[in-house]
Motif scaffolding. Structure first.
Motif, PDB file in Angstrom:
ATOM      1  N   GLY A 139       0.709  -1.271   0.032  1.00  0.00           N
ATOM      2  CA  GLY A 139      -0.170   0.019  -0.074  1.00  0.00           C
ATOM      3  C   GLY A 139       1.026   1.182   0.153  1.00  0.00           C
ATOM      4  O   GLY A 139       0.503   2.359  -0.527  1.00  0.00           O
ATOM      5  N   SER A 140       2.237   1.144   0.105  1.00  0.00           N
ATOM      6  CA  SER A 140       2.992   2.311   0.487  1.00  0.00           C
ATOM      7  C   SER A 140       3.200   3.018  -1.183  1.00  0.00           C
ATOM      8  O   SER A 140       3.263   1.933  -2.056  1.00  0.00           O
ATOM      9  CB  SER A 140       4.102   2.145   1.075  1.00  0.00           C
ATOM     10  OG  SER A 140       4.934   1.114   0.660  1.00  0.00           O
ATOM     11  N   THR A 141       3.637   4.151  -1.191  1.00  0.00           N
ATOM     12  CA  THR A 141       4.102   4.758  -2.364  1.00  0.00           C
ATOM     13  C   THR A 141       5.567   4.656  -2.643  1.00  0.00           C
ATOM     14  O   THR A 141       6.121   4.808  -1.480  1.00  0.00           O
ATOM     15  CB  THR A 141       3.434   6.047  -2.670  1.00  0.00           C
ATOM     16  OG1 THR A 141       2.056   6.119  -2.187  1.00  0.00           O
ATOM     17  CG2 THR A 141       3.572   6.594  -3.894  1.00  0.00           C
ATOM     18  N   ILE A 142       5.995   4.411  -3.719  1.00  0.00           N
ATOM     19  CA  ILE A 142       7.355   4.388  -4.064  1.00  0.00           C
ATOM     20  C   ILE A 142       7.830   4.839  -5.294  1.00  0.00           C
ATOM     21  O   ILE A 142       6.704   4.897  -6.432  1.00  0.00           O
ATOM     22  CB  ILE A 142       7.597   2.763  -3.683  1.00  0.00           C
ATOM     23  CG1 ILE A 142       9.286   2.779  -3.377  1.00  0.00           C
ATOM     24  CG2 ILE A 142       7.460   1.966  -4.909  1.00  0.00           C
ATOM     25  CD1 ILE A 142       9.600   1.400  -2.684  1.00  0.00           C
ATOM     26  N   PHE A 143       8.903   5.196  -5.482  1.00  0.00           N
ATOM     27  CA  PHE A 143       9.151   5.760  -7.207  1.00  0.00           C
ATOM     28  C   PHE A 143      10.206   4.644  -7.707  1.00  0.00           C
ATOM     29  O   PHE A 143      10.978   4.105  -7.309  1.00  0.00           O
ATOM     30  CB  PHE A 143       9.895   7.204  -6.989  1.00  0.00           C
ATOM     31  CG  PHE A 143       8.945   8.205  -6.589  1.00  0.00           C
ATOM     32  CD1 PHE A 143       8.062   8.834  -7.548  1.00  0.00           C
ATOM     33  CD2 PHE A 143       8.866   8.164  -5.272  1.00  0.00           C
ATOM     34  CE1 PHE A 143       7.160   9.614  -7.035  1.00  0.00           C
ATOM     35  CE2 PHE A 143       7.897   9.462  -4.864  1.00  0.00           C
ATOM     36  CZ  PHE A 143       7.064  10.160  -5.770  1.00  0.00           C
ATOM     37  N   ALA A 144       9.911   4.336  -8.949  1.00  0.00           N
ATOM     38  CA  ALA A 144      10.553   3.255  -9.533  1.00  0.00           C
ATOM     39  C   ALA A 144      11.269   3.985 -10.950  1.00  0.00           C
ATOM     40  O   ALA A 144      10.656   4.683 -11.692  1.00  0.00           O
ATOM     41  CB  ALA A 144       9.783   2.068 -10.065  1.00  0.00           C
ATOM     42  N   ALA A 145      12.815   3.761 -11.054  1.00  0.00           N
ATOM     43  CA  ALA A 145      13.605   4.256 -12.074  1.00  0.00           C
ATOM     44  C   ALA A 145      13.729   3.120 -13.125  1.00  0.00           C
ATOM     45  O   ALA A 145      14.556   2.146 -12.367  1.00  0.00           O
ATOM     46  CB  ALA A 145      14.670   5.062 -11.576  1.00  0.00           C
ATOM     47  N   ILE A 146      13.522   3.456 -14.293  1.00  0.00           N
ATOM     48  CA  ILE A 146      13.959   2.249 -15.172  1.00  0.00           C
ATOM     49  C   ILE A 146      14.693   3.340 -16.517  1.00  0.00           C
ATOM     50  O   ILE A 146      14.019   4.073 -16.977  1.00  0.00           O
ATOM     51  CB  ILE A 146      12.762   1.547 -15.852  1.00  0.00           C
ATOM     52  CG1 ILE A 146      11.792   1.093 -14.671  1.00  0.00           C
ATOM     53  CG2 ILE A 146      13.337   0.741 -16.837  1.00  0.00           C
ATOM     54  CD1 ILE A 146      10.467   0.756 -15.256  1.00  0.00           C
ATOM     55  N   LYS A 147      15.869   2.853 -16.832  1.00  0.00           N
ATOM     56  CA  LYS A 147      16.574   3.289 -17.831  1.00  0.00           C
ATOM     57  C   LYS A 147      15.922   2.919 -19.261  1.00  0.00           C
ATOM     58  O   LYS A 147      15.258   1.704 -19.532  1.00  0.00           O
ATOM     59  CB  LYS A 147      18.014   2.844 -18.157  1.00  0.00           C
ATOM     60  CG  LYS A 147      18.873   3.198 -16.815  1.00  0.00           C
ATOM     61  CD  LYS A 147      20.277   2.552 -16.642  1.00  0.00           C
ATOM     62  CE  LYS A 147      21.241   3.197 -17.830  1.00  0.00           C
ATOM     63  NZ  LYS A 147      22.470   2.628 -17.508  1.00  0.00           N
ATOM     64  N   ALA A 148      16.145   3.742 -20.139  1.00  0.00           N
ATOM     65  CA  ALA A 148      15.208   3.536 -21.734  1.00  0.00           C
ATOM     66  C   ALA A 148      15.800   2.344 -22.223  1.00  0.00           C
ATOM     67  O   ALA A 148      15.297   1.743 -23.066  1.00  0.00           O
ATOM     68  CB  ALA A 148      15.267   4.789 -22.346  1.00  0.00           C
ATOM     69  N   SER A 149      17.326   2.170 -21.879  1.00  0.00           N
ATOM     70  CA  SER A 149      17.862   1.155 -22.615  1.00  0.00           C
ATOM     71  C   SER A 149      17.563  -0.378 -21.841  1.00  0.00           C
ATOM     72  O   SER A 149      18.185  -1.384 -22.356  1.00  0.00           O
ATOM     73  CB  SER A 149      19.514   1.268 -22.508  1.00  0.00           C
ATOM     74  OG  SER A 149      20.048   1.439 -21.281  1.00  0.00           O
ATOM     75  N   SER A 150      17.101  -0.408 -20.716  1.00  0.00           N
ATOM     76  CA  SER A 150      16.742  -1.521 -20.130  1.00  0.00           C
ATOM     77  C   SER A 150      15.594  -2.463 -20.581  1.00  0.00           C
ATOM     78  O   SER A 150      15.533  -3.687 -20.206  1.00  0.00           O
ATOM     79  CB  SER A 150      16.210  -1.560 -18.577  1.00  0.00           C
ATOM     80  OG  SER A 150      17.550  -0.773 -17.893  1.00  0.00           O
ATOM     81  N   PHE A 151      14.788  -1.792 -21.599  1.00  0.00           N
ATOM     82  CA  PHE A 151      13.751  -2.725 -22.057  1.00  0.00           C
ATOM     83  C   PHE A 151      14.397  -3.214 -23.434  1.00  0.00           C
ATOM     84  O   PHE A 151      14.990  -2.860 -24.338  1.00  0.00           O
ATOM     85  CB  PHE A 151      12.747  -1.424 -22.684  1.00  0.00           C
ATOM     86  CG  PHE A 151      11.830  -1.254 -21.692  1.00  0.00           C
ATOM     87  CD1 PHE A 151      10.907  -1.675 -20.855  1.00  0.00           C
ATOM     88  CD2 PHE A 151      12.244   0.389 -21.035  1.00  0.00           C
ATOM     89  CE1 PHE A 151      10.458  -0.955 -19.987  1.00  0.00           C
ATOM     90  CE2 PHE A 151      11.594   0.947 -20.131  1.00  0.00           C
ATOM     91  CZ  PHE A 151      10.616   0.225 -19.458  1.00  0.00           C
ATOM     92  N   ARG A 152      14.328  -4.695 -23.414  1.00  0.00           N
ATOM     93  CA  ARG A 152      14.883  -5.516 -24.362  1.00  0.00           C
ATOM     94  C   ARG A 152      13.835  -5.983 -25.281  1.00  0.00           C
ATOM     95  O   ARG A 152      12.920  -6.595 -24.792  1.00  0.00           O
ATOM     96  CB  ARG A 152      15.628  -6.520 -23.919  1.00  0.00           C
ATOM     97  CG  ARG A 152      16.758  -7.175 -24.817  1.00  0.00           C
ATOM     98  CD  ARG A 152      17.640  -8.243 -24.145  1.00  0.00           C
ATOM     99  NE  ARG A 152      16.993  -9.501 -24.008  1.00  0.00           N
ATOM    100  CZ  ARG A 152      17.268 -10.669 -24.763  1.00  0.00           C
ATOM    101  NH1 ARG A 152      17.945 -10.571 -25.776  1.00  0.00           N
ATOM    102  NH2 ARG A 152      16.324 -11.557 -24.471  1.00  0.00           N
ATOM    103  N   ARG A 153      14.262  -5.457 -26.478  1.00  0.00           N
ATOM    104  CA  ARG A 153      13.094  -5.862 -27.732  1.00  0.00           C
ATOM    105  C   ARG A 153      13.225  -7.285 -28.137  1.00  0.00           C
ATOM    106  O   ARG A 153      14.200  -7.845 -28.306  1.00  0.00           O
ATOM    107  CB  ARG A 153      13.022  -5.072 -28.930  1.00  0.00           C
ATOM    108  CG  ARG A 153      11.788  -5.279 -29.710  1.00  0.00           C
ATOM    109  CD  ARG A 153      11.823  -3.995 -30.690  1.00  0.00           C
ATOM    110  NE  ARG A 153      12.798  -3.919 -31.501  1.00  0.00           N
ATOM    111  CZ  ARG A 153      13.573  -4.264 -32.297  1.00  0.00           C
ATOM    112  NH1 ARG A 153      12.928  -5.196 -32.997  1.00  0.00           N
ATOM    113  NH2 ARG A 153      14.412  -3.990 -33.145  1.00  0.00           N
TER     114      ARG A 153
END
Lengths: 229, 351
Positions: B335-349
């Motif tokens: 239930g807590s709020t949190i921030f997630a950071a993801i690099k644009a290059s981490s998505f592997r097509r």
């Protein structure tokens, strides 16, 4: 240069006839035997293999003698055939049996090599696609063994052309009746005046053998070309 | 489809003793090599005889030692797609395709060759010899051949293992669409968690010749998160990106994701490892990662020494992975709020 008497020509034709008949007769049995050895989980498989290969190691004369005992008037098979009015010993048919017995291991060996190179999963694929074992045998195993069958047939044909020991005992050496090329050469070789005659038949022998091998190579290449399409 | 197995088979010093009853159209069998998956495939298809007990599909007994029933493989109507395509080398593409179809009783012929040729895009291959096909083309023909035998069940025995990554993800849509379009249930055998996630709904996990658990692909991926080299793989189907500062901006739920390796005007499948998501308790002022998402923690789960954090953001779900001490420091609770950071290059097509 080639001097062939009418008897020589008869011997040549008879040799071809005997070799061809022996090969054709042995093919179905050779195919079935190879299939048994390669694909069937048999008890006593080793015994079968030893039996199949035995003629390869036995002296042909021994084979001929056994055949004579077996097919002769008092032999086990001879009596049976006699009842049907058939006499094989000292006929060209006996030469066929002698050739078939001696060449059989070579035929089985080649077909077997061909079959062993077939991926088992192809057979499993065929079965799972609805083909019974017989259907699979005819539509997958047989066409994929063609090279082995071809190699085995050429070998056996060539071996039959050269058959001497077993043939002379069980079929005799009757000019015009059971005398094949090797037997005719044997006759010529025993008289010093017939060197040229013997040599002529030898040349014919070489020509036939080389032709068989050439044909084998050509058919093999044709198959290869088809497969790469 | 309902599959009931209760078999024992000993081969050399390996014994398979599998008992399971599983229902579904897309069933996975997961396990490392040597766990007995292939033996199971052979037993179900009839290529191998169990020592005893029973195999039944939808109530029909295929094998029963008690009732002395053993249907030969050709009568089971179970087609196999092997790891290697196993096309008949002496037949052309068309003859291969129709091999099973010709042997299928007319009453059972539901699938038309023209339809499958269309779905698998086989038309351009029909006139070619099978030895002139690429690996992916061969596998497509093999799939078509299996489906055209009109089976009641498809056994896919690691059908993607022999293909390289790019090809693998090109074949997957074919495998799925063929089964869905023609209503053929399948057993999908593999040692890849990712393939299980993409191909199956229910999974039997095998180990040392035994079925050890029945689970879902998501649960399987969660359980193996810590042990896997790649962590938990989040799979995202994204489409129609717009360009933004040299990056692809894909609509995702109610928001957007910035991805470096996209393709314009195309739906693409991306994987995002749980280990590539960095969590912050408070909004960081400036970071290099191009995606900063405000998330709600939906659920926490343990996987060996790691903690999986199920995040909800933009109406979508992501799973991040952190070590236990990080979980304590961040004081993450449901239930807590949190921030997630993801690099644009981490998505592997993937495709």
């Amino acid at each position: 240069m080639l001097s062939l008497t009418p008897e020589d020509i008869q011997a040549i034709l008879l040799s071809l006839k005997v070799a061809l008949t022996a090969t054709l007769l042995s093919l179905p049995l050779g195919f079935a035997t190879a299939w048994l050895i390669v694909f069937r989980p048999l008890r006593g498989k080793m015994l079968l293999e030893v039996l199949v290969n035995l003629p390869l190691t036995l002296p042909p004369v021994v084979i001929g003698y056994f055949l004579l005992l077996l097919l002769g008037r008092n032999g086990w098979a001879g009596k049976f055939l006699d009842a049907w009015g058939m006499h094989l010993v000292f006929t060209w048919k006996a030469a066929v049996i002698a050739s078939a017995t001696v060449g059989f291991p070579l035929l089985v060996r080649s077909i077997r090599l061909g079959m062993e190179s077939i991926d088992r999963q192809l057979i499993q694929a065929s079965r799972s696609l609805g083909a019974s074992w017989l259907d699979t045998l005819l539509t997958v195993v047989l066409p994929l063994s063609v090279r082995g069958i071809l190699a085995g047939s050429s070998l056996m044909f060539a071996r039959s052309l050269g058959e001497f020991g077993a043939t002379i005992i069980v079929a005799g050496n009757i000019p015009g009746l059971t005398q094949t090329i090797p037997l005719a050469i044997y006759d010529y070789a025993s008289s010093p005046s017939s060197t040229m005659m013997a040599l002529s038949l030898c040349i014919v022998s070489v020509v036939i053998s080389v032709s068989v091998l050439f044909m084998h190579e050509m058919l093999g290449r044709n198959l290869e070309r088809k497969e790469s399409l | 489809m309902k599959l009931q197995i209760d078999v024992i088979k000993t081969q050399g010093n390996f014994t398979l003793q599998a008992a399971a009853a599983v229902e579904g159209q897309r069933i996975g069998i997961f396990g490392q090599s040597g766990c007995g998956k292939s033996t199971l495939v052979h037993l179900v298809s009839g290529l191998l005889q169990p020592d005893r007990d029973e195999i039944a599909i939808d109530g029909e007994t295929l094998f029963s030692s008690a009732k002395n029933i053993s249907l030969p493989p050709e009568q089971r109507r179970i087609a196999i797609v092997f790891q290697q395509a196993m096309l008949f080398p002496h037949l052309g593409v068309k003859a291969n395709l129709l091999y099973g179809y010709k042997r299928c009783r007319t009453a059972n012929r539901r699938i038309d060759p023209a339809a499958i040729i269309d779905v698998l895009q086989l038309e351009p291959l029909l006139k070619r010899g099978v030895n002139r096909l690429s690996g992916g083309e061969k596998q497509r023909v093999a799939l078509g051949r299996a489906v055209l035998s009109n089976p009641r069940l498809l056994l896919m025995d690691e059908p993607l293992s022999a293909l390289d990554d790019a090809l693998r993800f090109q074949i997957i849509p074919y495998l799925k669409s063929v089964s869905a379009e023609f209503g053929i249930p399948y057993l999908f055998i593999s040692h890849s968690v990712l393939e299980m996630q993409l191909m199956t709904d229910r999974i039997l996990v095998m180990k040392d010749g035994k079925v050890t658990e029945e689970t879902t692909p998501d649960q399987l991926a969660r359980n193996r998160m810590a042990a896997s080299q790649t962590g938990y793989l989040n799979l995202l189907h994204l489409h129609r990106p717009s360009m933004e500062n040299g990056l692809y901006s894909y609509p995702w739920g109610t928001g957007n994701l910035l991805v470096s390796d996209g393709i314009a005007e195309k739906t693409s499948l991306f994987e995002l490892s749980s280990r590539d998501i960095i969590l912050f308790k408070q909004h960081p002022e400036a970071i290099s990662a191009r995606n900063l998402l405000e998330c709600t923690v939906m659920e926490l789960f343990r996987s060996d020494g790691r903690v999986g954090v199920v995040l909800s953001t933009f109406g979508e779900k992501l799973i991040a992975e952190i070590v236990r001490s990080a979980a304590d420091e961040l004081d993450i609770t449901e239930g807590s709020t949190i921030f997630a950071a993801i690099k644009a290059s981490s998505f592997r097509r993937l495709d």
